[in-house]
Design an enzyme around this catalytic site. Structure first.
Site, PDB file in Angstrom:
ATOM      1  N   ASN A   7      19.883   1.860  19.881  1.00  0.00           N
ATOM      2  CA  ASN A   7      20.261   3.161  20.446  1.00  0.00           C
ATOM      3  C   ASN A   7      21.778   3.359  20.552  1.00  0.00           C
ATOM      4  OD1 ASN A   7      17.318   3.279  22.560  1.00  0.00           O
ATOM      5  ND2 ASN A   7      17.665   4.381  20.659  1.00  0.00           N
ATOM      6  N   ASP A  48       9.255   7.581  24.640  1.00  0.00           N
ATOM      7  CA  ASP A  48       9.916   8.307  23.559  1.00  0.00           C
ATOM      8  C   ASP A  48       9.630   9.812  23.632  1.00  0.00           C
ATOM      9  OD1 ASP A  48      11.557   8.431  21.324  1.00  0.00           O
ATOM     10  OD2 ASP A  48       9.905   8.150  19.912  1.00  0.00           O
TER      11      ASP A  48
HETATM   12  C1  IPE Z   1      12.522   3.652  21.024  1.00  0.00           C
HETATM   13  O1  IPE Z   1      12.746   4.990  20.758  1.00  0.00           O
HETATM   14  C2  IPE Z   1      13.483   3.161  22.073  1.00  0.00           C
HETATM   15  C3  IPE Z   1      13.256   3.655  23.414  1.00  0.00           C
HETATM   16  C4  IPE Z   1      12.258   4.430  23.813  1.00  0.00           C
HETATM   17  C5  IPE Z   1      14.211   3.206  24.383  1.00  0.00           C
HETATM   18  P1  IPE Z   1      13.691   5.460  19.571  1.00  0.00           P
HETATM   19  O2  IPE Z   1      13.685   6.952  19.600  1.00  0.00           O
HETATM   20  O3  IPE Z   1      15.003   4.795  19.660  1.00  0.00           O
HETATM   21  O4  IPE Z   1      12.917   4.907  18.292  1.00  0.00           O
HETATM   22  P2  IPE Z   1      12.984   5.381  16.768  1.00  0.00           P
HETATM   23  O5  IPE Z   1      14.428   5.524  16.416  1.00  0.00           O
HETATM   24  O6  IPE Z   1      12.252   6.676  16.686  1.00  0.00           O
HETATM   25  O7  IPE Z   1      12.274   4.301  16.029  1.00  0.00           O
HETATM   26  C1  IPE Z   2      13.572   8.157  24.199  1.00  0.00           C
HETATM   27  O1  IPE Z   2      13.688   9.496  23.843  1.00  0.00           O
HETATM   28  C2  IPE Z   2      14.696   7.709  25.105  1.00  0.00           C
HETATM   29  C3  IPE Z   2      15.649   6.767  24.463  1.00  0.00           C
HETATM   30  C4  IPE Z   2      15.564   6.313  23.257  1.00  0.00           C
HETATM   31  C5  IPE Z   2      16.762   6.344  25.281  1.00  0.00           C
HETATM   32  P1  IPE Z   2      14.540   9.911  22.593  1.00  0.00           P
HETATM   33  O2  IPE Z   2      15.940  10.160  23.024  1.00  0.00           O
HETATM   34  O3  IPE Z   2      14.374   8.965  21.475  1.00  0.00           O
HETATM   35  O4  IPE Z   2      13.875  11.316  22.227  1.00  0.00           O
HETATM   36  P2  IPE Z   2      13.458  11.808  20.777  1.00  0.00           P
HETATM   37  O5  IPE Z   2      12.557  10.754  20.204  1.00  0.00           O
HETATM   38  O6  IPE Z   2      14.717  11.978  20.010  1.00  0.00           O
HETATM   39  O7  IPE Z   2      12.737  13.102  21.037  1.00  0.00           O
HETATM   40 MG    MG Z   3      13.035   8.762  19.960  1.00  0.00          MG
END
Ligand code: IPE
Ligand code: IPE
Ligand code: MG
Length: 239
Positions: free
Chosen positions: A74, A26
């Site tokens: 997502n 993340d």
């Molecule tokens: C979790 O991250 C999913 C992945 C790393 C693929 P998210 O960014 O989607 O999680 P939330 O929305 O902060 O809980």
């Molecule tokens: C994790 O990084 C990757 C996926 C969820 C695909 P994020 O895209 O959630 O990045 P932040 O949390 O918004 O910084």
């Molecule tokens: Mg995230």
């Protein structure tokens, strides 16, 4: 001789490493935003980090790595971002088989793949089949969500005629049936939650949370996580 101090290696390899480590990768978007870049730049850098981290893990003695790449939630993101992430996934799948064959890595995809285009599903199946004999395990979670996984497992059991289920029945019908439970779950990006990742499997996992955004995660962070893991006494309910 005494002139030259022996420098301690800055990150010496930890003695105890988890057999199975899972990563919630993340913080890609925030990493990019901090640099005035589009969120997608964070995802591109995130793929490089992923490749480096799995290599480090296997070189350090880890057997199994599971990564959370795309969740069932997502899809709620803007279409441009979803399309970009899926393009990165497709590009990785195109080269992954050769890379895994070279490095002795058995690849598995966990999650509901049926939603993806036929070509992508073929690449997933191909990669799994051609690497099935290899020693290290890499599990990539795409369109993965724990609740959906558990519901799917229960529905399969019902279809098999079961009216009562055991823990073993459920475990055996999850996407992770052959993968097992993670010893350690690492989440980057500062959030202290699972976000629907491996809820069943994490019953006795250790957790390591770091503020570091995934694209910045490296050897130093990984070894810190392993050192913390090594210093923990896992009781599994006993003493
Ligand atoms: C979790 O991250 C999913 C992945 C790393 C693929 P998210 O960014 O989607 O999680 P939330 O929305 O902060 O809980
Ligand atoms: C994790 O990084 C990757 C996926 C969820 C695909 P994020 O895209 O959630 O990045 P932040 O949390 O918004 O910084
Ligand atoms: Mg995230």
């Amino acid at each position: 001789m005494g002139f030259f101090k022996k420098h301690k290696l800055s990150h010496s390899v930890p003695d105890v490493v988890p057999g199975h480590v899972a990563f919630i990768m993340d913080g890609n978007g925030r990493w990019a935003k901090k640099r005035g870049l589009p969120r997608t730049a964070g995802h591109s850098k995130g793929v490089k980090t992923f490749e480096e981290v799995i290599e480090l893990c296997f070189n350090t003695g880890v057997d199994t790595v599971t990564v959370y790449a795309f969740s069932t939630e997502n899809w709620k993101r803007p279409k441009t971002e979803v399309d970009f992430i899926l393009k990165l996934l497709d590009e990785y799948l195109t080269i992954s088989t050769e890379k895994c064959l070279k490095k002795g890595i058995r690849m598995r995809i966990i999650g509901d793949r049926s939603i993806f285009p036929e070509k992508m599903i073929e690449k997933m199946n191909d990669s799994e089949q051609r690497t099935a004999h290899l020693r290290y395990n890499l599990n990539v979670a795409v369109n993965y969500g724990s609740r959906a996984e558990i519901c799917t497992a229960v529905n399969k059991l019902i279809a098999e005629g079961k009216t009562q289920v055991t823990e073993e029945d459920i475990s055996a019908h999850l996407y992770t049936a052959e993968v097992g439970d993670p010893d350690l779950i690492v989440r980057t990006g500062g959030e202290l939650r699972l976000s629907n990742f491996l809820m069943w499997q994490a019953a006795y996992s250790e957790f390591y949370f770091t503020e570091t955004f995934w694209p910045d995660f490296g050897k130093k962070d990984l070894y810190k996580a392993f050192e913390k893991y090594a210093s923990t006494h896992r009781r599994f309910g006993g003493l």
